[in-house]
Structures are given as structure tokens and as C-alpha cells.
Design a protein around this motif. Structure first.
Motif, PDB file in Angstrom:
ATOM      1  N   HIS B  24      29.740  10.943 -24.818  1.00 46.91           N
ATOM      2  CA  HIS B  24      30.861  11.641 -25.415  1.00 46.91           C
ATOM      3  C   HIS B  24      30.708  13.078 -26.095  1.00 46.91           C
ATOM      4  CE1 HIS B  24      34.105  12.782 -28.022  1.00 46.91           C
ATOM      5  NE2 HIS B  24      33.517  12.969 -29.100  1.00 46.91           N
ATOM      6  N   ALA B  25      29.422  13.055 -26.445  1.00 44.55           N
ATOM      7  CA  ALA B  25      28.727  14.569 -27.168  1.00 44.55           C
ATOM      8  C   ALA B  25      28.741  15.346 -26.045  1.00 44.55           C
ATOM      9  CB  ALA B  25      27.309  13.944 -27.880  1.00 44.55           C
ATOM     10  N   LEU B  26      28.245  15.099 -24.891  1.00 43.01           N
ATOM     11  CA  LEU B  26      28.299  15.714 -23.685  1.00 43.01           C
ATOM     12  C   LEU B  26      29.631  16.300 -22.832  1.00 43.01           C
ATOM     13  CD1 LEU B  26      25.005  14.229 -22.353  1.00 43.01           C
ATOM     14  CD2 LEU B  26      25.192  16.455 -23.319  1.00 43.01           C
ATOM     15  N   SER B  27      30.657  15.586 -23.554  1.00 41.84           N
ATOM     16  CA  SER B  27      31.809  15.930 -22.823  1.00 41.84           C
ATOM     17  C   SER B  27      32.794  17.050 -23.324  1.00 41.84           C
ATOM     18  CB  SER B  27      32.806  14.624 -22.949  1.00 41.84           C
ATOM     19  OG  SER B  27      33.128  14.375 -24.231  1.00 41.84           O
ATOM     20  N   ASP B  28      31.971  18.011 -23.742  1.00 40.98           N
ATOM     21  CA  ASP B  28      32.634  19.081 -24.219  1.00 40.98           C
ATOM     22  C   ASP B  28      31.852  20.426 -23.865  1.00 40.98           C
ATOM     23  OD1 ASP B  28      34.648  20.174 -26.713  1.00 40.98           O
ATOM     24  OD2 ASP B  28      32.582  21.040 -26.656  1.00 40.98           O
ATOM     25  N   GLU B  29      32.495  21.469 -23.255  1.00 43.52           N
ATOM     26  CA  GLU B  29      32.014  22.817 -22.853  1.00 43.52           C
ATOM     27  C   GLU B  29      31.014  23.270 -24.058  1.00 43.52           C
ATOM     28  OE1 GLU B  29      34.367  26.081 -21.201  1.00 43.52           O
ATOM     29  OE2 GLU B  29      35.312  24.702 -20.057  1.00 43.52           O
ATOM     30  N   THR B  30      31.615  23.333 -25.106  1.00 48.21           N
ATOM     31  CA  THR B  30      30.841  24.284 -25.936  1.00 48.21           C
ATOM     32  C   THR B  30      29.504  23.643 -26.497  1.00 48.21           C
ATOM     33  OG1 THR B  30      32.794  25.088 -27.210  1.00 48.21           O
ATOM     34  CG2 THR B  30      30.883  25.178 -28.597  1.00 48.21           C
ATOM     35  N   ARG B  31      29.769  21.877 -26.672  1.00 51.70           N
ATOM     36  CA  ARG B  31      28.692  21.452 -26.786  1.00 51.70           C
ATOM     37  C   ARG B  31      27.350  21.553 -25.646  1.00 51.70           C
ATOM     38  NH1 ARG B  31      32.519  17.890 -29.393  1.00 51.70           N
ATOM     39  NH2 ARG B  31      32.389  16.284 -27.780  1.00 51.70           N
ATOM     40  N   SER B  60      30.336  23.926 -36.343  1.00 53.56           N
ATOM     41  CA  SER B  60      29.950  22.949 -37.121  1.00 53.56           C
ATOM     42  C   SER B  60      30.207  21.439 -37.078  1.00 53.56           C
ATOM     43  CB  SER B  60      30.247  23.489 -38.773  1.00 53.56           C
ATOM     44  OG  SER B  60      29.710  22.734 -39.695  1.00 53.56           O
ATOM     45  N   HIS B  61      31.433  21.549 -36.500  1.00 46.70           N
ATOM     46  CA  HIS B  61      31.868  19.904 -36.172  1.00 46.70           C
ATOM     47  C   HIS B  61      30.861  19.950 -34.898  1.00 46.70           C
ATOM     48  CE1 HIS B  61      34.340  17.056 -34.308  1.00 46.70           C
ATOM     49  NE2 HIS B  61      34.486  17.729 -33.067  1.00 46.70           N
ATOM     50  N   HIS B  62      30.797  20.737 -33.727  1.00 49.74           N
ATOM     51  CA  HIS B  62      30.171  20.385 -32.592  1.00 49.74           C
ATOM     52  C   HIS B  62      28.672  20.225 -32.882  1.00 49.74           C
ATOM     53  CE1 HIS B  62      33.367  21.077 -29.846  1.00 49.74           C
ATOM     54  NE2 HIS B  62      33.433  22.513 -30.097  1.00 49.74           N
ATOM     55  N   PHE B  63      28.165  20.662 -33.829  1.00 50.83           N
ATOM     56  CA  PHE B  63      26.747  20.290 -34.184  1.00 50.83           C
ATOM     57  C   PHE B  63      26.566  18.908 -34.868  1.00 50.83           C
ATOM     58  CE2 PHE B  63      25.614  25.126 -34.458  1.00 50.83           C
ATOM     59  CZ  PHE B  63      24.509  25.063 -33.407  1.00 50.83           C
ATOM     60  N   LYS B  64      27.644  18.455 -35.713  1.00 52.78           N
ATOM     61  CA  LYS B  64      27.596  17.092 -36.215  1.00 52.78           C
ATOM     62  C   LYS B  64      27.835  16.174 -35.048  1.00 52.78           C
ATOM     63  CE  LYS B  64      30.340  14.766 -39.705  1.00 52.78           C
ATOM     64  NZ  LYS B  64      30.974  13.902 -39.257  1.00 52.78           N
ATOM     65  N   VAL B  65      28.818  16.351 -34.062  1.00 49.57           N
ATOM     66  CA  VAL B  65      28.825  15.557 -33.070  1.00 49.57           C
ATOM     67  C   VAL B  65      27.496  15.335 -32.271  1.00 49.57           C
ATOM     68  CG1 VAL B  65      29.942  14.818 -31.034  1.00 49.57           C
ATOM     69  CG2 VAL B  65      31.234  15.822 -32.798  1.00 49.57           C
ATOM     70  N   LEU B  66      26.804  16.546 -32.066  1.00 47.14           N
ATOM     71  CA  LEU B  66      25.447  16.461 -31.432  1.00 47.14           C
ATOM     72  C   LEU B  66      24.345  15.584 -32.179  1.00 47.14           C
ATOM     73  CD1 LEU B  66      25.456  19.878 -29.757  1.00 47.14           C
ATOM     74  CD2 LEU B  66      25.594  17.739 -28.409  1.00 47.14           C
ATOM     75  N   ARG B  67      24.484  15.877 -33.234  1.00 49.97           N
ATOM     76  CA  ARG B  67      23.393  15.314 -34.306  1.00 49.97           C
ATOM     77  C   ARG B  67      23.641  13.749 -34.329  1.00 49.97           C
ATOM     78  NH1 ARG B  67      24.653  18.327 -38.707  1.00 49.97           N
ATOM     79  NH2 ARG B  67      25.554  16.785 -39.697  1.00 49.97           N
TER      80      ARG B  67
END
Lengths: 112, 112
Positions: B24-31, B60-67
Motif C-alpha cells: 500500500h505504501a508503494l501504491s502512490d506516485e508521490t511515495r 507530511s501524510h505521505h511520509f507518515k504512510v511510509l514511516r
């Protein structure tokens, strides 16, 4: 009079599927179980025989997500819908991806 | 009187992160762009210097998902938040996964 067939299923060319869509398709436990099962069966499997515990409508949704992301091929054979993993194409476009995902420790049990 | 620090960031053990959360974390272009950028910079990067075109709150949201998926480590250094990819840990738990995802054709341009 001819039997009216179900509409043909659409399968995207893998070259136009964004990697994000592939990742999304693999971000669900049931879909990973389907992929894991199919990886062991190159000739495919009939719907209704997958070792997953979800309602038919839910399973149908998961197959749709996998199909639209280019991960599986489905075709109707008589009354059965047959599902195959597009493993060679996936390996050509994303070398090593399927193997890396399926090797995840929590997926290491035999799915059959 | 002491400066009140921001609360410590939590980083899960990679052993307890489900593979579905990583996908899921890898399913977004920005992430994916963030991961791609960090892969080229083992010592990490300061927030605000990533080549992505999104609002700070979105980033910030994207960093949270990745973290929370165990993909990145973040720490505060003075006024800067520093972000590093947990590449060695990821490679240990999901061998070949990052390399396979990042090799996707649409990510092959230099992100810097």
C-alpha cells in the motif's frame, strides 16, 4: 438461437499499467493469496476453487482489481471462469517483483 | 526552561509490518518518488528538499504512510526533519522488492 455469452473480459497491455496500480492490486491479503495460489499453477484455476474465505461478490471484486492491473488473465470456458497469472509478462515488465512479494514471510505457508 | 521537543516519531519493527502495508505504501506516485529519491541518498535528505510537487500537509501524510509501513526512518535534527530509507532492513525482510519496484520503466528517469 445462440446462447448469449457474457461480455468479453478486458485485459490491459502490461506496458500501460502504472506500477502504482500493480502495487495497489498487491496491497490486499485476499489478492495476495490468489496470486500466491496461481503462481503454483501455471495452467490456471477455475473460479470457486481458490482457498480464500470471502463472499463470491467480494472475490469477484478482487479478481477485477487483479485483472485491471494486468496481473491475471480470465476467460470463460463453458460455465467456468478460468483464471491464470500473467507471470511471464509481469516478470518481463517488473523483473523480480512477484518473486519478492510472494517471498514475504507471512505468505510462506502452502496456499493449497 | 527547556524547549519542548516534538514528540518522538514511532518506527515499527519491520518484522511486524504486513507485506500488504508495504505494498500500500508503494501504491502512490508521490511515495514512490520519495523512495526513489532516497534510494540514491543513503545518508538521507531533509524534508522540504524532495523533488515532489505536493502541498506540505500532503507530503507530511505521505511520509507518515511510509514511516508506518517501515519504509523510512525520520528524525528531527534541530529545525530539520531528516528522512532516510530503511533500505538494508527492507532488503533483509523483502529481498529484491525495492529494486524490482524502483526498476519500473516509468520510474527510470533521474528523480533529482
Amino acid at each position: 438461437m445462440a446462447h448469449n455469452p457474457r461480455p468479453a473480459l478486458e485485459h490491459p497491455q502490461l506496458g500501460v499499467v502504472p506500477v502504482t496500480a500493480v502495487m495497489h492490486a498487491l496491497s490486499d491479503e485476499t489478492r495476495l493469496a490468489i496470486v500466491h495460489t496461481l503462481l503454483a499453477e501455471p495452467t490456471g484455476r477455475a473460479c470457486g476453487t481458490f482457498p480464500v474465505d470471502v463472499a463470491p461478490s467480494t472475490l469477484s471484486h478482487h479478481f477485477k482489481v487483479l485483472r485491471e492491473a494486468g496481473l491475471i488473465h480470465q476467460e470463460d470456458r463453458g460455465t467456468q471462469r478460468w483464471t491464470m497469472l500473467r507471470a511471464p509478462e509481469l516478470d518481463a515488465r517488473f523483473p523480480g517483483l512477484l518473486a519478492a512479494v510472494i517471498a514475504a514471510p507471512e505468505l510462506s505457508t502452502d496456499p493449497s
